[in-house]
Design a protein around this motif. Structure first.
Motif, PDB file in Angstrom:
ATOM      1  N   ARG A   1     -48.038 -21.576  50.834  1.00  0.00           N
ATOM      2  CA  ARG A   1     -47.522 -20.992  52.080  1.00  0.00           C
ATOM      3  C   ARG A   1     -46.154 -20.366  51.816  1.00  0.00           C
ATOM      4  NH1 ARG A   1     -51.988 -21.963  53.217  1.00  0.00           N
ATOM      5  NH2 ARG A   1     -52.858 -23.152  54.963  1.00  0.00           N
ATOM      6  N   ASN A   2     -45.798 -19.432  52.646  1.00  0.00           N
ATOM      7  CA  ASN A   2     -44.461 -18.844  52.602  1.00  0.00           C
ATOM      8  C   ASN A   2     -43.521 -19.703  53.444  1.00  0.00           C
ATOM      9  OD1 ASN A   2     -45.521 -16.816  51.082  1.00  0.00           O
ATOM     10  ND2 ASN A   2     -45.452 -15.254  52.685  1.00  0.00           N
ATOM     11  N   LEU A   3     -42.458 -20.172  52.818  1.00  0.00           N
ATOM     12  CA  LEU A   3     -41.448 -20.962  53.525  1.00  0.00           C
ATOM     13  C   LEU A   3     -40.280 -20.036  53.837  1.00  0.00           C
ATOM     14  CD1 LEU A   3     -40.298 -23.690  54.505  1.00  0.00           C
ATOM     15  CD2 LEU A   3     -39.421 -24.039  52.183  1.00  0.00           C
ATOM     16  N   THR A   4     -40.004 -19.872  55.114  1.00  0.00           N
ATOM     17  CA  THR A   4     -38.916 -18.983  55.527  1.00  0.00           C
ATOM     18  C   THR A   4     -37.946 -19.753  56.411  1.00  0.00           C
ATOM     19  OG1 THR A   4     -40.255 -18.217  57.395  1.00  0.00           O
ATOM     20  CG2 THR A   4     -40.315 -16.897  55.383  1.00  0.00           C
ATOM     21  N   GLY A   5     -36.814 -19.131  56.621  1.00  0.00           N
ATOM     22  CA  GLY A   5     -35.787 -19.761  57.441  1.00  0.00           C
ATOM     23  C   GLY A   5     -34.527 -20.052  56.660  1.00  0.00           C
ATOM     24  N   GLY A   6     -34.576 -19.956  55.338  1.00  0.00           N
ATOM     25  CA  GLY A   6     -33.394 -20.186  54.512  1.00  0.00           C
ATOM     26  C   GLY A   6     -32.795 -18.877  54.057  1.00  0.00           C
ATOM     27  N   GLU A   7     -32.000 -18.954  52.995  1.00  0.00           N
ATOM     28  CA  GLU A   7     -31.360 -17.745  52.472  1.00  0.00           C
ATOM     29  C   GLU A   7     -32.392 -16.784  51.905  1.00  0.00           C
ATOM     30  OE1 GLU A   7     -28.452 -18.894  49.663  1.00  0.00           O
ATOM     31  OE2 GLU A   7     -27.183 -19.943  51.103  1.00  0.00           O
ATOM     32  N   GLU A   8     -33.376 -17.329  51.151  1.00  0.00           N
ATOM     33  CA  GLU A   8     -34.396 -16.510  50.520  1.00  0.00           C
ATOM     34  C   GLU A   8     -35.761 -17.059  50.898  1.00  0.00           C
ATOM     35  OE1 GLU A   8     -34.486 -13.852  48.576  1.00  0.00           O
ATOM     36  OE2 GLU A   8     -32.329 -13.482  48.474  1.00  0.00           O
TER      37      GLU A   8
ATOM     38  N   THR B   1     -36.018 -35.372  58.462  1.00  0.00           N
ATOM     39  CA  THR B   1     -37.142 -35.621  59.370  1.00  0.00           C
ATOM     40  C   THR B   1     -36.782 -35.155  60.788  1.00  0.00           C
ATOM     41  OG1 THR B   1     -36.335 -37.870  59.729  1.00  0.00           O
ATOM     42  CG2 THR B   1     -38.009 -37.558  58.031  1.00  0.00           C
ATOM     43  N   GLY B   2     -37.732 -34.509  61.412  1.00  0.00           N
ATOM     44  CA  GLY B   2     -37.505 -33.926  62.731  1.00  0.00           C
ATOM     45  C   GLY B   2     -37.082 -32.480  62.679  1.00  0.00           C
ATOM     46  N   ARG B   3     -36.722 -32.008  61.498  1.00  0.00           N
ATOM     47  CA  ARG B   3     -36.296 -30.617  61.356  1.00  0.00           C
ATOM     48  C   ARG B   3     -37.516 -29.697  61.367  1.00  0.00           C
ATOM     49  NH1 ARG B   3     -32.485 -28.577  56.313  1.00  0.00           N
ATOM     50  NH2 ARG B   3     -32.672 -26.322  56.668  1.00  0.00           N
ATOM     51  N   THR B   4     -37.357 -28.480  61.865  1.00  0.00           N
ATOM     52  CA  THR B   4     -38.450 -27.518  61.952  1.00  0.00           C
ATOM     53  C   THR B   4     -38.233 -26.388  60.958  1.00  0.00           C
ATOM     54  OG1 THR B   4     -38.832 -28.015  64.288  1.00  0.00           O
ATOM     55  CG2 THR B   4     -39.689 -25.929  63.463  1.00  0.00           C
ATOM     56  N   VAL B   5     -39.276 -26.085  60.192  1.00  0.00           N
ATOM     57  CA  VAL B   5     -39.262 -24.958  59.264  1.00  0.00           C
ATOM     58  C   VAL B   5     -40.436 -24.052  59.602  1.00  0.00           C
ATOM     59  CG1 VAL B   5     -38.175 -26.298  57.410  1.00  0.00           C
ATOM     60  CG2 VAL B   5     -40.665 -26.217  57.566  1.00  0.00           C
ATOM     61  N   GLU B   6     -40.473 -22.883  58.976  1.00  0.00           N
ATOM     62  CA  GLU B   6     -41.565 -21.941  59.207  1.00  0.00           C
ATOM     63  C   GLU B   6     -42.421 -21.841  57.952  1.00  0.00           C
ATOM     64  OE1 GLU B   6     -40.391 -18.169  60.623  1.00  0.00           O
ATOM     65  OE2 GLU B   6     -39.778 -18.880  62.604  1.00  0.00           O
ATOM     66  N   LEU B   7     -43.712 -22.110  58.093  1.00  0.00           N
ATOM     67  CA  LEU B   7     -44.686 -21.936  57.021  1.00  0.00           C
ATOM     68  C   LEU B   7     -45.626 -20.816  57.425  1.00  0.00           C
ATOM     69  CD1 LEU B   7     -45.568 -25.660  56.132  1.00  0.00           C
ATOM     70  CD2 LEU B   7     -44.009 -24.114  54.929  1.00  0.00           C
ATOM     71  N   ASP B   8     -45.548 -19.715  56.716  1.00  0.00           N
ATOM     72  CA  ASP B   8     -46.292 -18.502  57.085  1.00  0.00           C
ATOM     73  C   ASP B   8     -46.012 -18.097  58.521  1.00  0.00           C
ATOM     74  OD1 ASP B   8     -47.376 -17.946  54.646  1.00  0.00           O
ATOM     75  OD2 ASP B   8     -49.294 -18.912  55.036  1.00  0.00           O
ATOM     76  N   GLY B   9     -44.746 -18.260  58.903  1.00  0.00           N
ATOM     77  CA  GLY B   9     -44.332 -17.847  60.227  1.00  0.00           C
ATOM     78  C   GLY B   9     -44.661 -18.828  61.330  1.00  0.00           C
ATOM     79  N   VAL B  10     -45.275 -19.963  61.020  1.00  0.00           N
ATOM     80  CA  VAL B  10     -45.645 -20.955  62.037  1.00  0.00           C
ATOM     81  C   VAL B  10     -44.607 -22.071  62.041  1.00  0.00           C
ATOM     82  CG1 VAL B  10     -47.395 -22.613  62.776  1.00  0.00           C
ATOM     83  CG2 VAL B  10     -48.083 -20.434  61.731  1.00  0.00           C
ATOM     84  N   PRO B  11     -43.931 -22.326  63.173  1.00  0.00           N
ATOM     85  CA  PRO B  11     -42.965 -23.435  63.223  1.00  0.00           C
ATOM     86  C   PRO B  11     -43.661 -24.768  62.920  1.00  0.00           C
ATOM     87  CG  PRO B  11     -42.711 -21.998  65.122  1.00  0.00           C
ATOM     88  CD  PRO B  11     -43.967 -21.569  64.436  1.00  0.00           C
TER      89      PRO B  11
ATOM     90  N   SER C   1     -46.319 -12.359  48.194  1.00  0.00           N
ATOM     91  CA  SER C   1     -47.077 -13.147  49.164  1.00  0.00           C
ATOM     92  C   SER C   1     -46.772 -12.664  50.574  1.00  0.00           C
ATOM     93  CB  SER C   1     -46.748 -14.636  49.029  1.00  0.00           C
ATOM     94  OG  SER C   1     -47.414 -15.381  50.013  1.00  0.00           O
ATOM     95  N   TYR C   2     -47.747 -11.978  51.170  1.00  0.00           N
ATOM     96  CA  TYR C   2     -47.567 -11.495  52.540  1.00  0.00           C
ATOM     97  C   TYR C   2     -47.809 -12.591  53.560  1.00  0.00           C
ATOM     98  CZ  TYR C   2     -47.438  -7.988  56.218  1.00  0.00           C
ATOM     99  OH  TYR C   2     -47.087  -7.247  57.322  1.00  0.00           O
TER     100      TYR C   2
END
Length: 924
Positions: A207-214, A272-282, A572-573
């Motif tokens: 999956r694409n992990l987004t929300g950070g610097e890169e 724990t409890g933190r939210t990240v985005e995997l392929d744009g899904v929270p 990876s799109y």
């Protein structure tokens, strides 16, 4: 249990029974029988797990446990006897003498060690050569044992990991030798799980992990909720998945592995409890796994829930199934249970028949998880460990020969000490103390060499070796080195004792006072040692020759493309994206990269050769060759590519035309196939034929013309899955082909051909991707030549180790022969002087020693060839297109040995021709 396994069990029982004699008599009387019964039980369990290697591992572990227990039990026994002795029954002076017995033993031991060290220090040349030789052999064995112990012997870091098994299926009749599970088979096993306490499904994903610097592309495991029960692993932070998390409409959650937590999130305890985005899904992080989990999946960053349809059909096979055996359940009974369940498949799935299952060769397998992980490396690792074991035998033979020569030289000293009253036991202790001291010194230096070797093995190890990061010098490896050093010291120390003691004191003094040629028994002993060394060297030379020829054959295989000058860059799109949108992105990046300086061609593919990319397979239908109702459909592999892919890899176009940009833009149903596809399914006449991957519904063929794809070109075969794998039928799809439902375009690779520096080109490609869409992560770039080398890494790794071991064995064997001949030349100085005085020529003297060495070499070569032939079956597992009894190798190995042996003999023999007869006779 096989005969060899039974003999191994009995041998290890005998060794351990002898080893228990070190324990106090009272302890043996109370616990000895129970200890041996438990040992036999554990040895037989080890046999069930894998045969002879686990038996040896269990035996070594027991020996180490006994060794650690000896001093503690002896001390406890002495204290118990002291407590039982009261002042009324034991005189104080007697008590002092009893307590002094231990001190006397320790004093004698220290004295013997000091004498041994002093004696070895007086002969530094002998000591250095012996210690260095032993260190080389012991160090190699310790380093390889550390690798074998970590990968093959040590249990997985899960509670009772040997009870974790993997269930798989096989259908060789349709060219699918290994199948995982479908939702239907998982339902079958869950409804009939008598031998199992828990079953869990999982599959690999990215999956694409987004929300950070890169943005980053991370590896995931999709798992069902009972996955943690199967492995008996619980998160160190947070909670595991529940059954509610694995429902179709559940809120997205994730559990980080320790590597993912420490890498991306800096070991933040509040993650724990933190939210990240995997392929744009929270997605909410609900836990963090302990470090032990990383040994199974070291590159996995997180786990996410997996939904498995509880009413699933036979369907698509893509899920792994792991299970935990019930306490007391045997692996063989679980295998029988799973085999019996296959008879229920036609009942559960109406479209299956027993005849169809028989036709495709349907079968199941239940294997331990650890065995599945190490299946591909088990044989090579045991072969390499056996190889360095042979090197140690040669090293021991070399040092034994040195000790034998030294024992001959010390016959006068031994006779004098015997005349002064030294007992045979005392003299034996002196010799053994020297040999054991050398063994321990060689072992200590060997451990240091092993530490360096382990670093080298880990850093330069084959890429597919599992659990390689766990290789280190732990207590088990150090115990192995200690026991090995002790056994080595005893092994080469006992042999010279047969020549160290004269038949009588007078005979020893008289014989030692003359400088004479050694007796025939000594010659035979030395010749036997050298012949044994050379025989082992031949075995290793044959083994290394076979692997070297196999590697040469592998490198000579034509991959079907030109790897030079190709840079691979992954993009990876993201999964779940619209196919047209993803295709548009990849095409835009491709067109911009093609304008960079030095770039000749740019292709796009879902999986480049030898990669872990997406190459799918499935059954298909040919329009001109309708399939019978009960006929099994053919199976092919397929993957999407973009125009210029064939040109970038310089794949030859055999028929038809090449792919064009309009083939994807106009959404025309066109495909390209490889030559194997055309020959296997269409008798070589593929152009114009139409195929489809979905079975046409009855009466719908005419209405769904767009579902048929026309074969427009035939390209050359490419070994997509490795040089040692057979070429499979392959269909190449343009990025957009009608309504065909091929895999998502979530990850694709640019294949960039350039005549510039490829490493310098990578930053420019990254810049282009950021300009097109900064949300898309760029995967690590590599050259296609690196991917090609990686595909051969396992065999290259094994080859290098075996060739190095064989070279060392040949060198040690030559050194042993050189040393023996040199010693014989020195002992026969008087004889040589007489021969020269009587008119013998230099070549006659050299020929005398060469003939003697040739006899010993011939015996060693014959024995070695016999041993190599006997072990040839073991080598078959790691060879490629080379017979395990390859005639060329079996001839070249002894020829090389004879050449090296004759050279090693000629050097000291030539020195014999320089003997001055007058000086030789005068010195006597």
């Amino acid at each position: 249990m096989t005969r060899r396994s039974s003999l191994t069990v009995r041998f290890m029982l005998w060794i351990c029974r002898c080893w228990t004699l070190w324990l106090p008599r009272t302890f043996r009387a109370e616990y000895g029988r129970e200890l041996l019964v438990d040992l036999e039980h554990s040895l037989r369990e080890a046999h069930e797990r894998g045969g002879i290697p686990p038996i040896l591992a269990a035996g070594i572990t027991t020996l180490w446990d006994i060794t650690r227990r000896v001093p503690r039990e002896r001390l406890a026994d002495r204290r118990a006897r002291a407590r039982e002795a009261t002042p009324a029954t034991v005189h104080p002076g007697r008590r002092n003498r009893m307590s002094g017995g231990g001190r006397e033993i320790m004093t004698n031991l220290i004295r013997e060690v000091r004498l041994a060290v002093r004696a070895l220090a007086l002969r530094p040349g002998f000591t250095i050569v012996a210690v260095a030789t032993l260190a080389l052999g012991i160090g190699a064995n310790v380093a390889l044992f550390a690798v074998v112990n970590a990968i093959l012997i040590r249990p997985l870091p899960f509670p009772e990991s040997d009870r974790v098994v993997v269930i798989r299926h096989h259908a060789p009749g349709i060219d699918l030798p290994n199948l995982n599970n479908s939702s239907g088979t998982i339902r079958l096993y869950r409804e009939n799980a008598q031998p199992f306490s828990a079953l869990a499904a999982y599959t690999n994903a990215q999956r694409n992990l987004t929300g950070g610097e890169e943005p980053a592309r991370i590896r995931l495991l999709q798992v069902t909720a009972d996955f943690f029960d199967v492995l008996s692993v619980q998160p160190r932070l947070g909670r595991p998945f529940t059954s509610a998390d694995t429902q179709r409409e559940a809120a997205p959650v994730a559990i980080l592995t320790h590597a993912g937590w420490s890498g991306r999130f800096g070991s933040d305890p509040g993650v724990t409890g933190r939210t990240v985005e995997l392929d744009g899904v929270p997605t909410q992080i609900v836990g963090v796994l302990p470090p032990s989990f990383s040994s199974w999946a070291p590159e996995t960053a997180a786990l996410v829930p997996l939904y498995v349809d509880p009413a699933g059909d036979f369907g698509t096979f893509g899920l792994e199934l792991v299970a935990r055996l019930n306490t007391g359940a045997e692996l063989e009974s679980a295998r029988g249970h799973v085999r019996d369940l296959q008879a229920r498949l036609p009942e559960m799935f109406g479209d299956l028949t027993p005849e169809f299952l028989d036709e495709i060769g349907w079968s199941t397998s239940v294997e331990r998880l650890r065995d599945i992980m190490t299946r591909n490396v088990r044989s090579p690792l045991w072969i390499v460990l056996g190889t360095v074991g042979f090197v140690l035998l040669i090293a021991c033979a070399n040092v034994a020969n040195l000790f034998l020569v030294r024992a001959e030289a010390r016959r006068k000293e031994t006779a004098i000490r015997a005349a002064l009253g030294a007992s045979r036991r005392r003299l034996t202790a002196g010799f053994l103390s020297e040999s054991i001291t050398l063994g321990i010194a060689g072992g200590a230096l060997g451990v240091l060499l092993a530490a360096l070797g382990i670093d080298l093995l880990v850093s330069k190890g084959a890429v597919d070796l599992p659990r390689l990061s766990e290789v280190h010098l732990d207590a088990t490896v150090l115990a192995f080195s200690g026991i090995l050093s002790l056994l080595v010291g005893l092994a080469f120390g006992f042999l010279p004792l047969t020549r160290a003691f004269p038949g009588s004191v007078a005979g020893g003094l008289a014989g030692a006072g003359r400088r004479t040629t050694a007796g025939p028994e000594t010659h035979r002993t030395r010749d036997a040692l050298v012949a044994g060394q050379l025989a082992i060297a031949v075995v290793l030379l044959v083994g290394s020759g076979l692997v070297l020829r196999s590697f040469t054959r592998l490198r000579a295989v034509e991959p079907g493309f030109d790897a030079e000058g190709i840079l691979l860059v992954g993009l990876s799109y993201g999964s779940g994206s619209d196919l047209a949108e993803a295709s548009r992105f990849y095409r835009q990046v491709k067109d911009r990269v093609a304008t960079l300086p030095g770039v000749e061609k740019v292709g796009v593919t879902s999986g480049f050769p030898f990669s872990e990319g997406s190459v799918n397979g499935g059954s298909f239908y040919i329009e001109s060759r309708p399939r019978g109702e009960d006929e099994i459909p053919p199976v092919t592999m397929y993957k999407p590519v973009c125009h210029d892919y064939f040109e970038a890899l310089r794949m030859p176009l055999l028929e038809g035309r090449t792919m064009q940009a309009s083939d994807g833009e106009e959404r025309r149903a066109l495909v390209w196939v490889n030559q194997t596809f055309a020959n296997a399914f269409l008798d070589g006449e593929a152009i114009g034929e139409r195929i489809r991957f979905e079975e046409p519904e009855e009466g719908q063929e005419e209405q769904e013309e767009e579902d048929w794809a026309r074969i427009t070109g035939v390209v050359g075969d490419v070994r997509e899955f490795g040089l040692d794998e057979e070429v499979r039928p392959m269909v190449y799809l343009p990025l957009i082909v009608g309504n065909w439902g091929y895999p998502e375009l979530d990850r694709m690779y640019l294949t960039i051909r350039s005549d510039r520096d490829l490493a310098g080109l990578a930053p420019s490609v990254r810049r282009v991707v950021r300009e097109v869409d900064p949300r898309v992560p760029v995967l690590a770039s590599r050259t296609l030549e690196e991917a090609l080398a990686r595909s051969m890494a396992d065999m290259a790794y094994t080859m290098v180790l075996i060739v190095v071991a064989a070279s060392v064995a040949l060198l040690l064997g030559a050194v042993g022969l050189f040393g023996v001949v040199s010693y014989v030349v020195g002992q026969r100085t008087r004889e040589i002087g007489i021969r020269v005085a009587l008119g013998a020529r230099g070549e006659d003297v050299v020929g005398l020693f060469l003939r003697q060495a040739l006899r010993v070499t011939a015996v060693g070569a014959v024995l070695g060839l016999g041993g190599a032939f006997a072990l040839s079956r073991v080598m078959r597992a790691i060879l490629f297109e080379v017979s395990a009894t390859d005639p060329f190798t079996f001839v070249a190995a002894p020829v090389l040995l004879v050449g090296v042996a004759l050279f090693a003999t000629w050097l000291p023999a030539r020195r014999a021709t320089l003997v001055d007869p007058l000086r030789a006779l005068d010195s006597e």
